[in-house]
Write a protein that holds these residues in place. Structure first.
Motif, PDB file in Angstrom:
ATOM      1  N   LEU A 309       6.215  -2.944  -3.240  1.00  0.00           N
ATOM      2  CA  LEU A 309       7.555  -3.232  -3.764  1.00  0.00           C
ATOM      3  C   LEU A 309       8.479  -2.048  -3.523  1.00  0.00           C
ATOM      4  CD1 LEU A 309       9.642  -4.862  -5.379  1.00  0.00           C
ATOM      5  CD2 LEU A 309       8.673  -3.869  -7.472  1.00  0.00           C
ATOM      6  N   ALA A 310       7.994  -0.835  -3.797  1.00  0.00           N
ATOM      7  CA  ALA A 310       8.810   0.359  -3.540  1.00  0.00           C
ATOM      8  C   ALA A 310       9.117   0.487  -2.053  1.00  0.00           C
ATOM      9  CB  ALA A 310       8.072   1.602  -4.044  1.00  0.00           C
ATOM     10  N   ILE A 354      11.328  -3.191  10.516  1.00  0.00           N
ATOM     11  CA  ILE A 354      10.013  -3.771  10.806  1.00  0.00           C
ATOM     12  C   ILE A 354       8.929  -2.692  10.765  1.00  0.00           C
ATOM     13  CG2 ILE A 354       8.611  -4.867  12.598  1.00  0.00           C
ATOM     14  CD1 ILE A 354      11.125  -6.393  13.453  1.00  0.00           C
ATOM     15  N   GLN A 355       9.227  -1.543  11.388  1.00  0.00           N
ATOM     16  CA  GLN A 355       8.249  -0.451  11.370  1.00  0.00           C
ATOM     17  C   GLN A 355       8.069   0.088   9.952  1.00  0.00           C
ATOM     18  OE1 GLN A 355       6.490   0.076  14.040  1.00  0.00           O
ATOM     19  NE2 GLN A 355       7.774  -1.277  15.279  1.00  0.00           N
ATOM     20  N   GLY A 356       9.158   0.160   9.208  1.00  0.00           N
ATOM     21  CA  GLY A 356       9.097   0.698   7.857  1.00  0.00           C
ATOM     22  C   GLY A 356       8.275  -0.142   6.909  1.00  0.00           C
ATOM     23  N   MET A 357       8.322  -1.459   7.081  1.00  0.00           N
ATOM     24  CA  MET A 357       7.578  -2.348   6.187  1.00  0.00           C
ATOM     25  C   MET A 357       6.058  -2.298   6.414  1.00  0.00           C
ATOM     26  SD  MET A 357       9.463  -3.722   3.911  1.00  0.00           S
ATOM     27  CE  MET A 357       8.507  -5.123   3.331  1.00  0.00           C
ATOM     28  N   ARG A 358       5.624  -1.561   7.431  1.00  0.00           N
ATOM     29  CA  ARG A 358       4.181  -1.375   7.671  1.00  0.00           C
ATOM     30  C   ARG A 358       3.621  -0.194   6.883  1.00  0.00           C
ATOM     31  NH1 ARG A 358       3.900  -0.368  13.885  1.00  0.00           N
ATOM     32  NH2 ARG A 358       1.656  -0.284  13.467  1.00  0.00           N
ATOM     33  N   LYS A 359       4.473   0.593   6.253  1.00  0.00           N
ATOM     34  CA  LYS A 359       4.052   1.863   5.668  1.00  0.00           C
ATOM     35  C   LYS A 359       2.934   1.707   4.645  1.00  0.00           C
ATOM     36  CE  LYS A 359       7.003   4.939   7.462  1.00  0.00           C
ATOM     37  NZ  LYS A 359       6.570   6.138   8.204  1.00  0.00           N
ATOM     38  N   THR A 360       3.082   0.747   3.732  1.00  0.00           N
ATOM     39  CA  THR A 360       2.093   0.608   2.662  1.00  0.00           C
ATOM     40  C   THR A 360       0.733   0.204   3.225  1.00  0.00           C
ATOM     41  OG1 THR A 360       3.873  -0.108   1.194  1.00  0.00           O
ATOM     42  CG2 THR A 360       1.640  -0.425   0.417  1.00  0.00           C
ATOM     43  N   VAL A 361       0.734  -0.752   4.129  1.00  0.00           N
ATOM     44  CA  VAL A 361      -0.526  -1.192   4.738  1.00  0.00           C
ATOM     45  C   VAL A 361      -1.207  -0.026   5.455  1.00  0.00           C
ATOM     46  CG1 VAL A 361      -1.555  -2.675   6.503  1.00  0.00           C
ATOM     47  CG2 VAL A 361       0.193  -3.591   4.985  1.00  0.00           C
ATOM     48  N   LEU A 362      -0.439   0.726   6.240  1.00  0.00           N
ATOM     49  CA  LEU A 362      -1.024   1.832   7.002  1.00  0.00           C
ATOM     50  C   LEU A 362      -1.505   2.952   6.089  1.00  0.00           C
ATOM     51  CD1 LEU A 362       1.449   2.004  10.033  1.00  0.00           C
ATOM     52  CD2 LEU A 362      -0.829   0.971   9.942  1.00  0.00           C
ATOM     53  N   THR A 363      -0.783   3.187   4.986  1.00  0.00           N
ATOM     54  CA  THR A 363      -1.203   4.221   4.035  1.00  0.00           C
ATOM     55  C   THR A 363      -2.555   3.875   3.423  1.00  0.00           C
ATOM     56  OG1 THR A 363       1.089   4.835   3.497  1.00  0.00           O
ATOM     57  CG2 THR A 363      -0.610   5.403   1.880  1.00  0.00           C
ATOM     58  N   PHE A 434       1.661 -12.362   2.930  1.00  0.00           N
ATOM     59  CA  PHE A 434       2.692 -12.940   3.794  1.00  0.00           C
ATOM     60  C   PHE A 434       3.781 -13.653   2.980  1.00  0.00           C
ATOM     61  CE2 PHE A 434      -0.800 -12.800   7.008  1.00  0.00           C
ATOM     62  CZ  PHE A 434      -0.176 -11.913   7.862  1.00  0.00           C
ATOM     63  N   LEU A 435       3.388 -14.317   1.903  1.00  0.00           N
ATOM     64  CA  LEU A 435       4.383 -14.960   1.043  1.00  0.00           C
ATOM     65  C   LEU A 435       5.332 -13.922   0.447  1.00  0.00           C
ATOM     66  CD1 LEU A 435       2.191 -17.596  -0.847  1.00  0.00           C
ATOM     67  CD2 LEU A 435       3.845 -18.018   0.995  1.00  0.00           C
ATOM     68  N   LYS A 436       4.773 -12.778   0.066  1.00  0.00           N
ATOM     69  CA  LYS A 436       5.602 -11.707  -0.499  1.00  0.00           C
ATOM     70  C   LYS A 436       6.515 -11.118   0.572  1.00  0.00           C
ATOM     71  CE  LYS A 436       4.214  -9.982  -4.107  1.00  0.00           C
ATOM     72  NZ  LYS A 436       3.480  -9.393  -5.234  1.00  0.00           N
ATOM     73  N   TYR A 437       6.007 -10.970   1.792  1.00  0.00           N
ATOM     74  CA  TYR A 437       6.818 -10.443   2.898  1.00  0.00           C
ATOM     75  C   TYR A 437       8.030 -11.349   3.144  1.00  0.00           C
ATOM     76  CZ  TYR A 437       7.762  -8.077   7.351  1.00  0.00           C
ATOM     77  OH  TYR A 437       8.345  -7.349   8.368  1.00  0.00           O
ATOM     78  N   LEU A 441      12.048 -10.623   2.521  1.00  0.00           N
ATOM     79  CA  LEU A 441      13.028 -10.785   3.589  1.00  0.00           C
ATOM     80  C   LEU A 441      14.203 -11.641   3.124  1.00  0.00           C
ATOM     81  CD1 LEU A 441      13.772 -10.272   6.540  1.00  0.00           C
ATOM     82  CD2 LEU A 441      12.449 -12.298   7.169  1.00  0.00           C
ATOM     83  N   ILE A 442      13.926 -12.702   2.373  1.00  0.00           N
ATOM     84  CA  ILE A 442      14.996 -13.547   1.835  1.00  0.00           C
ATOM     85  C   ILE A 442      15.888 -12.755   0.892  1.00  0.00           C
ATOM     86  CG2 ILE A 442      15.483 -15.545   0.363  1.00  0.00           C
ATOM     87  CD1 ILE A 442      12.884 -16.794   1.481  1.00  0.00           C
TER      88      ILE A 442
END
Length: 509
Positions: A309-310, A354-363, A434-437, A441-442
């Motif tokens: 969320l952050a 798009i790149q920024g929204m990968r941060k949590t997963v990659l962390t 994916f639902l949260k993603y 976006l909405i």
């Protein structure tokens, strides 16, 4: 609570340092353009990318060893930490030497990358100084990473930005007196060396056992784990370097080094924001590593959702602000001659989000050591990126390069990275992610449209109107995000956390 406290201290220090460093960078860029021009600015960006490619020599052994440090640090296993650091020292010393040798071997082919060098003097000596700076950065960094792995990143951050600010002030002074790019780079090497020495000495004081020579041989299980993670990280390293470091090379070859200079001004802002936000995620990586090592999967998943969320809130706010402010700011900062059309900038900003929204997963992937499970992903990502970029850049110019990155990310990374994390890290179904993603976006589109419509009422181009638009861009999306999220468990976690910190501060006063 100790993990949370360390993470918060790391984040606060990192953000303060990054903001101060960004301010100094903007001032330094003005003097760089004034005294050296767009050609040297483009060359600076190009050589930085080539040096990043040389860093492939590191092969990912650093992150693999850092991951291996999390558990022994959490368990206070000093003997194992000493053994890991001994291996780390040998590896990074060898890497620094190899980078220097390989860098020198690249010199004969430099003209292939610089298509227009009419006003550039001393191409080869300039590159040699870049190579020296890159190689010496490895000789002491293993001690820096011990501090970071032990959740004391703020210590390394203070040294990093102290020397960064000192370097930029010194370089501005050098440009003012000499207008000499070689002396400018020599100062960079000097500060890199001094920073590494100071951090290494601080690590010796924090961990006196580093001075002792009686490190035991690592057990076979740990060595196999490091080898396995390193072999997987080789592919991740290749993917990361190629994706992040080939744009300027493609631009230079196809469009000329001046376009590299123009893009580098936007890249300075984008990279500064990525770095600033990345400091938050980097600051909590060791904390997440400690969490994953000792807590349940259920708690780890909840903390992932809290941080996610952050992640959205920060990148969504930045994206809206950049769309409205980046070109007006560029105009005030460097002048209209340095502007790129908003059509092109839009692709840069979409890629930023798009790149920024990968941060949590990659962390969480890094903290969980899940390098092996998607080891081949970077090869597919790189292939798609380069093919699309090379096909499109002759026809569409700069947008073609960014479209290549967007396509490769959305067709491969977007689904594969969270799939690996949820399956092997959380052992949980992926659909909620994916639902949260999509929901995020909405919310972003709603906030972006409303903010654009409100700011479009301010038609005048002036510093005052820019400030008003900036204030609206910072405040209105936050209000909209708050309306959508204030009832969620994730938001309530952050709210209670900051309320607790505030109460403790007030009680101390």
């Amino acid at each position: 609570m100790l993990r949370t406290k360390k993470a918060l201290v790391n984040i606060v220090v990192a953000l303060f340092g990054q903001i101060l460093g960004l301010f100094v960078s903007f001032i330094a860029r003005i003097y760089f353009v004034k005294y050296l021009g767009a050609e040297y600015l483009g060359l600076n960006g190009l050589f930085t990318n080539i040096i990043s490619i040389l860093s492939l020599v590191e092969l990912g052994i650093g992150p693999a060893i850092v991951y291996s440090l999390y558990r022994p640090l959490a368990e206070n296993d000093i003997q194992k930490v000493k053994s890991l650091m001994k291996l780390y020292k040998k590896a990074y010393t060898l890497i620094g030497i190899i980078i220097f040798i390989v860098g020198l071997l690249v010199i004969p082919i430099l003209p292939l990358f610089v298509t227009n060098k009419a006003n550039i003097i001393g191409l080869e000596p300039i590159f040699v100084l870049f190579v020296i700076n890159a190689s010496i950065s490895y000789f002491f960094s293993y001690k820096r990473n011990l501090i970071i792995a032990d959740q004391y990143r703020y210590v390394a951050t203070i040294y990093r930005y102290s020397f960064f600010i000192f370097l930029n002030v010194l370089q501005i002074f050098i440009l003012f007196l000499t207008k000499n790019y070689l002396i400018f780079l020599i100062m960079m090497i000097l500060c890199t060396l001094l920073e590494n020495i100071f951090v290494a000495r601080r690590a010796d004081r924090m961990y006196p056992f580093l001075k002792k020579k009686n490190a035991l041989k690592l057990d076979k299980g740990t060595i196999l784990e490091i080898k396995r993670n390193t072999s997987a990280l080789i592919f991740h390293k290749i993917g990361g370097v190629v994706i992040n470091s080939t744009d300027n090379i493609l631009i230079s070859i196809n469009l000329g080094v001046i376009w590299v200079g123009l893009y580098s001004n936007y890249l300075l802002i984008i990279t500064a924001l990525h770095t600033m936000i990345g400091q938050i995620f980097t600051a909590v990586t060791a904390t997440v590593g400690n969490l994953v090592a000792v807590e349940s999967k259920k708690k780890s998943l909840f903390m992932f959702q809290v941080i996610y969320l952050a992640n959205f809130w920060i990148y969504g706010l930045c994206l809206i602000g950049l769309f409205l402010l980046i070109n007006p700011f560029m105009n005030f900062w460097l002048g209209k001659q340095m502007l790129i059309s908003m059509d092109v900038v839009s692709f840069i900003l979409i890629n930023f989000y798009i790149q920024g929204m990968r941060k949590t997963v990659l962390t969480f992937r890094e903290a969980s050591g899940l390098y092996w499970n998607d080891r081949y992903k970077p090869l597919f990502e790189v292939t798609v990126n380069l093919i699309v970029s090379i096909i499109l850049v002759p026809h569409y110019g700069l947008p073609g390069i960014f479209i290549g990155t967007i396509v490769s990310t959305m067709t491969i990374c977007f689904w594969l990275e969270p799939y690996v994390l949820y399956k092997h890290g959380f052992h949980s179904p992926l659909k909620p992610y994916f639902l949260k993603y999509i929901y995020y976006l909405i919310v972003l589109l709603v906030a972006g449209v409303i903010t654009h419509e409100v700011t479009s009422l301010i038609a005048e181009e002036s510093v005052i109107s820019f400030i008003f638009i900036a204030l609206i861009s910072l405040s209105l999306p936050n209000v909209i995000f708050l309306i959508f999220f204030y009832r969620t468990k994730e938001f309530q976690y952050w709210f209670n956390l900051f309320k607790s910190v505030f109460k403790k501060r007030m009680q101390k006063k």
